[in-house]
Design an enzyme around this catalytic site. Structure first.
Site, PDB file in Angstrom:
ATOM      1  N   HIS A 141       0.837  -1.214   0.000  1.00 13.99           N
ATOM      2  CA  HIS A 141       0.000   0.000   0.000  1.00 13.99           C
ATOM      3  C   HIS A 141       0.868   1.259   0.000  1.00 13.99           C
ATOM      4  O   HIS A 141       1.142   1.849   1.039  1.00 13.99           O
ATOM      5  CB  HIS A 141      -0.907  -0.023   1.229  1.00 13.99           C
ATOM      6  CG  HIS A 141      -1.966   1.043   1.230  1.00 13.99           C
ATOM      7  ND1 HIS A 141      -3.015   1.032   2.120  1.00 13.99           N
ATOM      8  CD2 HIS A 141      -2.151   2.143   0.474  1.00 13.99           C
ATOM      9  CE1 HIS A 141      -3.788   2.079   1.905  1.00 13.99           C
ATOM     10  NE2 HIS A 141      -3.280   2.783   0.913  1.00 13.99           N
TER      11      HIS A 141
ATOM     12  N   HIS B  41       1.568   5.133  -2.146  1.00 13.58           N
ATOM     13  CA  HIS B  41       1.144   6.132  -3.147  1.00 13.58           C
ATOM     14  C   HIS B  41       2.421   6.853  -3.586  1.00 13.58           C
ATOM     15  O   HIS B  41       2.859   7.795  -2.922  1.00 13.58           O
ATOM     16  CB  HIS B  41       0.187   7.153  -2.535  1.00 13.58           C
ATOM     17  CG  HIS B  41      -1.069   6.565  -1.946  1.00 13.58           C
ATOM     18  ND1 HIS B  41      -2.274   6.558  -2.607  1.00 13.58           N
ATOM     19  CD2 HIS B  41      -1.317   5.972  -0.750  1.00 13.58           C
ATOM     20  CE1 HIS B  41      -3.212   5.995  -1.842  1.00 13.58           C
ATOM     21  NE2 HIS B  41      -2.645   5.641  -0.705  1.00 13.58           N
ATOM     22  N   PHE B  42       3.043   6.378  -4.659  1.00 17.78           N
ATOM     23  CA  PHE B  42       4.302   6.995  -5.111  1.00 17.78           C
ATOM     24  C   PHE B  42       4.054   8.141  -6.109  1.00 17.78           C
ATOM     25  O   PHE B  42       4.985   8.693  -6.659  1.00 17.78           O
ATOM     26  CB  PHE B  42       5.262   5.939  -5.653  1.00 17.78           C
ATOM     27  CG  PHE B  42       6.053   5.200  -4.573  1.00 17.78           C
ATOM     28  CD1 PHE B  42       5.893   5.502  -3.224  1.00 17.78           C
ATOM     29  CD2 PHE B  42       6.963   4.207  -4.914  1.00 17.78           C
ATOM     30  CE1 PHE B  42       6.633   4.834  -2.236  1.00 17.78           C
ATOM     31  CE2 PHE B  42       7.713   3.531  -3.934  1.00 17.78           C
ATOM     32  CZ  PHE B  42       7.538   3.845  -2.594  1.00 17.78           C
ATOM     33  N   ARG B  43       2.775   8.445  -6.368  1.00 15.53           N
ATOM     34  CA  ARG B  43       2.364   9.728  -6.958  1.00 15.53           C
ATOM     35  C   ARG B  43       2.694   9.961  -8.428  1.00 15.53           C
ATOM     36  O   ARG B  43       2.528  11.096  -8.905  1.00 15.53           O
ATOM     37  CB  ARG B  43       2.921  10.900  -6.138  1.00 15.53           C
ATOM     38  CG  ARG B  43       2.624  10.868  -4.629  1.00 15.53           C
ATOM     39  CD  ARG B  43       1.169  10.928  -4.334  1.00 15.53           C
ATOM     40  NE  ARG B  43       0.887  11.307  -2.943  1.00 15.53           N
ATOM     41  CZ  ARG B  43      -0.269  11.056  -2.342  1.00 15.53           C
ATOM     42  NH1 ARG B  43      -1.250  10.450  -2.972  1.00 15.53           N
ATOM     43  NH2 ARG B  43      -0.474  11.443  -1.109  1.00 15.53           N
TER      44      ARG B  43
ATOM     45  N   ASN C 194      -4.589   6.462  -7.292  1.00 14.76           N
ATOM     46  CA  ASN C 194      -5.129   7.832  -7.239  1.00 14.76           C
ATOM     47  C   ASN C 194      -4.091   8.875  -7.639  1.00 14.76           C
ATOM     48  O   ASN C 194      -3.706   9.743  -6.881  1.00 14.76           O
ATOM     49  CB  ASN C 194      -5.715   8.139  -5.859  1.00 14.76           C
ATOM     50  CG  ASN C 194      -4.742   7.933  -4.717  1.00 14.76           C
ATOM     51  OD1 ASN C 194      -3.963   6.998  -4.709  1.00 14.76           O
ATOM     52  ND2 ASN C 194      -4.781   8.820  -3.741  1.00 14.76           N
TER      53      ASN C 194
ATOM     54  N   HIS D 250     -10.782   1.277   0.296  1.00 14.76           N
ATOM     55  CA  HIS D 250     -10.864   2.342   1.289  1.00 14.76           C
ATOM     56  C   HIS D 250     -12.324   2.354   1.719  1.00 14.76           C
ATOM     57  O   HIS D 250     -13.178   2.951   1.065  1.00 14.76           O
ATOM     58  CB  HIS D 250     -10.435   3.688   0.693  1.00 14.76           C
ATOM     59  CG  HIS D 250     -10.396   4.784   1.717  1.00 14.76           C
ATOM     60  ND1 HIS D 250      -9.286   5.576   1.919  1.00 14.76           N
ATOM     61  CD2 HIS D 250     -11.329   5.202   2.607  1.00 14.76           C
ATOM     62  CE1 HIS D 250      -9.552   6.434   2.908  1.00 14.76           C
ATOM     63  NE2 HIS D 250     -10.786   6.229   3.327  1.00 14.76           N
TER      64      HIS D 250
ATOM     65  N   HIS E  94      -6.193  -0.078   5.667  1.00 15.85           N
ATOM     66  CA  HIS E  94      -6.042   0.852   6.802  1.00 15.85           C
ATOM     67  C   HIS E  94      -7.229   0.840   7.771  1.00 15.85           C
ATOM     68  O   HIS E  94      -7.862   1.856   8.041  1.00 15.85           O
ATOM     69  CB  HIS E  94      -5.725   2.271   6.357  1.00 15.85           C
ATOM     70  CG  HIS E  94      -6.483   2.806   5.158  1.00 15.85           C
ATOM     71  ND1 HIS E  94      -7.822   2.646   5.003  1.00 15.85           N
ATOM     72  CD2 HIS E  94      -6.063   3.514   4.084  1.00 15.85           C
ATOM     73  CE1 HIS E  94      -8.183   3.233   3.862  1.00 15.85           C
ATOM     74  NE2 HIS E  94      -7.142   3.758   3.290  1.00 15.85           N
TER      75      HIS E  94
ATOM     76  N   ASP F 282       0.614   2.736   3.685  1.00 16.18           N
ATOM     77  CA  ASP F 282      -0.224   3.788   3.106  1.00 16.18           C
ATOM     78  C   ASP F 282       0.638   5.040   2.915  1.00 16.18           C
ATOM     79  O   ASP F 282       0.200   6.158   3.195  1.00 16.18           O
ATOM     80  CB  ASP F 282      -1.441   4.063   4.007  1.00 16.18           C
ATOM     81  CG  ASP F 282      -2.452   5.012   3.400  1.00 16.18           C
ATOM     82  OD1 ASP F 282      -2.323   5.347   2.207  1.00 16.18           O
ATOM     83  OD2 ASP F 282      -3.369   5.440   4.126  1.00 16.18           O
TER      84      ASP F 282
ATOM     85  N   HIS G  10       2.649  14.356   1.321  1.00 14.48           N
ATOM     86  CA  HIS G  10       2.244  15.680   0.849  1.00 14.48           C
ATOM     87  C   HIS G  10       3.343  16.644   1.262  1.00 14.48           C
ATOM     88  O   HIS G  10       4.047  16.404   2.247  1.00 14.48           O
ATOM     89  CB  HIS G  10       0.915  16.106   1.492  1.00 14.48           C
ATOM     90  CG  HIS G  10      -0.215  15.174   1.185  1.00 14.48           C
ATOM     91  ND1 HIS G  10      -0.873  15.156  -0.019  1.00 14.48           N
ATOM     92  CD2 HIS G  10      -0.786  14.193   1.922  1.00 14.48           C
ATOM     93  CE1 HIS G  10      -1.815  14.219   0.002  1.00 14.48           C
ATOM     94  NE2 HIS G  10      -1.782  13.617   1.164  1.00 14.48           N
TER      95      HIS G  10
HETATM   96  C1  NCD Z   1      -4.239   8.971   0.699  1.00 19.15           C
HETATM   97  C2  NCD Z   1      -3.509   9.883  -0.288  1.00 19.15           C
HETATM   98  O1  NCD Z   1      -3.099  10.987   0.057  1.00 19.15           O
HETATM   99  O2  NCD Z   1      -3.337   9.436  -1.436  1.00 19.15           O
HETATM  100  N1  NCD Z   1      -4.399   9.652   1.964  1.00 19.15           N
HETATM  101  C3  NCD Z   1      -4.606   9.088   3.171  1.00 19.15           C
HETATM  102  O3  NCD Z   1      -4.828   9.806   4.146  1.00 19.15           O
HETATM  103  N2  NCD Z   1      -4.550   7.782   3.352  1.00 19.15           N
HETATM  104  C4  NCD Z   1      -5.499   8.538   0.054  1.00 19.15           C
HETATM  105  C5  NCD Z   1      -6.475   7.823   0.920  1.00 19.15           C
HETATM  106  O4  NCD Z   1      -6.334   6.618   1.150  1.00 19.15           O
HETATM  107  O5  NCD Z   1      -7.452   8.426   1.350  1.00 19.15           O
HETATM  108 ZN    ZN Z   2      -7.138   4.931   1.591  1.00 18.16          ZN
END
Ligand code: NCD
Ligand code: ZN
Length: 458
Positions: free
Chosen positions: A65, A67-69, A99, A187, A241, A314, A318
């Site tokens: 899990h 998010h490498f963006r 996402n 999610h 999560h 996760d 940011h």
């Molecule tokens: C995640 C994100 O920023 O991509 N943020 C988070 O708080 N887990 C997306 C998500 O799972 O809501």
């Molecule tokens: Zn999520």
């Protein structure tokens, strides 16, 4: 078994964490694979050798899990930084979330993302495709060479705008996933409930109120829906999560009743409470929210009882600028792939000091290696055994050190764990028989991580 004369590297250890438990032994490695696990070193003298000493040798960790963006949000994170954070955290394989901008909702988008990443990742990788709210039926024909798992956001926010809101479309996704043999990852929060609450008492304007605005009720309602859809259609569903005791109970009960339901616990839900969110503000603003001490305790109890199938970070970075916006504008998420294994190890040693560390090491290997490898069908991953990929994490169990921002490899450059005294340290991370992280020199390896094909190998 391959010929021993093709051995290129020998790793000797007193504490190999194997599927049968912790043992002393010798790994004979060649061609990127473990050729043999033996009691003694049988390789020719010229072969390169590594002695792990008292460190645990774990199977290369898998974070299912992150998010490498890429694409579109690379100001927050990119694969060079993200995979450095992974390698420094002992992680050799990641599963990346959809996402992005644009979101990864089609096989073409997955292929484009894979092409962008090639040559930029230290670690092996695969993608969860996103469920398109307009075309959930695509899952029925999903090519397993592209993706074997699909993410559904049942609630969203500005970094997660692709939400399957419509109940009929959600049900279609479960039907199609069952038909296509696709593992759903969810999610599971009820976004409509949150909107209802926001409409009633306004959006949260302080972090003291944040948890109340994104309450457990949202998770419980969504998990109940998922249980019902799984019961009706038989799709395999993994709740991501998971944040509250009630959800853990629901999923565990459904699983005990034979439904194909599993869940993930994150490093941050095990490490922080709502009291931290009051103190740290946006840094531990998460979706789902971090809850109270009793919930955190229950998640640890679930871990000890063997209830979750995976631990995940996760990893959702940011920038500092984004996180210091007003309470209403600040996005949820924190970096965590680098901190995950050490934070969990630190928690286990602190909570259960009397426990045999070998038991804790096997637990780590289960939740961060064999568990995700089995759930997401990652051939050659997750186990130290002959024939497996030579992915190893050398972990020093007793080292203590303080985490500071200077050690953070995520592009955002901050960590919610700054100032934490950690127990356990990742000394070296090895992927396909080659070092990708060396703690002593703080150096990394080659950016030639592979896109994992679930249809290949056994
Ligand atoms: C995640 C994100 O920023 O991509 N943020 C988070 O708080 N887990 C997306 C998500 O799972 O809501
Ligand atoms: Zn999520």
């Amino acid at each position: 078994m391959a010929e021993l004369n093709s051995v290129e590297l020998v790793v000797s250890a007193r504490r190999l964490v194997t599927p049968q438990g912790v043992r002393a032994g010798v790994l004979h490695i060649g061609g990127g694979r473990i050729l043999a696990v033996t009691d003694t070193d049988t390789a020719p003298a010229a072969v390169r050798r590594m002695d792990a000493g008292d460190a645990y040798v774990l199977p290369g960790l898998i974070d299912s899990h992150v998010h490498f963006r890429t694409p579109g949000l690379t100001h927050k994170e990119d694969w060079e930084h993200g995979s450095r954070a992974a390698a420094a955290g002992g992680v050799t394989t990641v599963l990346d979330m959809p996402n992005t901008v644009p979101p990864t909702l089609s096989p073409e988008a997955v292929r484009e993302k894979a092409a962008l990443i090639q040559g930029h990742s230290l670690v092996d990788h695969r993608f969860h495709i996103g469920v398109d709210p307009q075309r959930p039926e695509l899952l029925a024909e999903l090519d397993p060479g592209v993706a074997t798992s699909a993410k559904i956001f049942m609630a969203g926010h500005h970094t997660a705008p692709t939400v399957v809101r419509d109940a009929a479309q959600l049900e279609k996704a479960f039907i199609a996933a069952a038909e296509g043999g696709v593992q759903l990852v969810l999610h599971a929060e009820d976004g409509e409930l949150f909107s209802l609450l926001d409409g009633w008492w306004g959006e949260p304007d302080s972090y003291a109120r944040y948890e109340a605005h994104r309450p457990r009720t949202g998770g419980i309602a969504a998990v109940a829906k998922v249980v019902e859809l799984v019961r009706r259609h038989g799709a395999r569903a993994h709740i991501l999560h998971l944040s509250s005791a009630e959800e853990a109970d629901l999923v565990s009960a459904a699983r005990a009743a034979g439904l194909p339901l599993t869940f993930e616990v994150t490093g941050h839900h095990l490490s922080f409470t709502d009291a931290d969110t009051k103190r740290l503000g946006a840094r531990t603003r998460l979706s789902p929210a971090i809850r109270g001490q009793a919930d955190q305790d229950r998640l640890w109890a679930a871990l000890r009882a063997g209830l979750p199938s995976t631990l995940g970070s996760d990893h959702a970075p940011h920038t500092v600028a984004e996180k210091t916006r007003s309470v209403r504008q600040s996005p949820p998420g924190l970096p965590g792939v680098q901190e995950l294994a050490v934070a969990v190890w630190t928690g286990m040693r602190r909570r259960w000091p009397e426990e045999d560390p070998d038991v804790a090491a096997c637990r780590l290997a289960r939740y961060l290696a064999s568990g995700p490898a089995e759930l997401f069908r990652l051939p050659g991953k997750g186990r130290l055994e002959a024939g497996a990929d030579a992915d190893l994490t050398l972990f020093s169990p007793d080292a203590t050190w303080m985490l500071s921002a200077a050690q953070v490899y995520a592009k955002c450059g901050w960590s919610a764990y700054e100032g934490w005294t950690m127990t356990g340290e990742v000394l070296r991370t090895i992927r396909a028989g080659r070092v990708i992280w060396d703690r002593a020199t703080r150096t990394f390896g080659a950016y030639d991580g592979r896109l994992l094909d679930s249809t290949a190998g056994g």
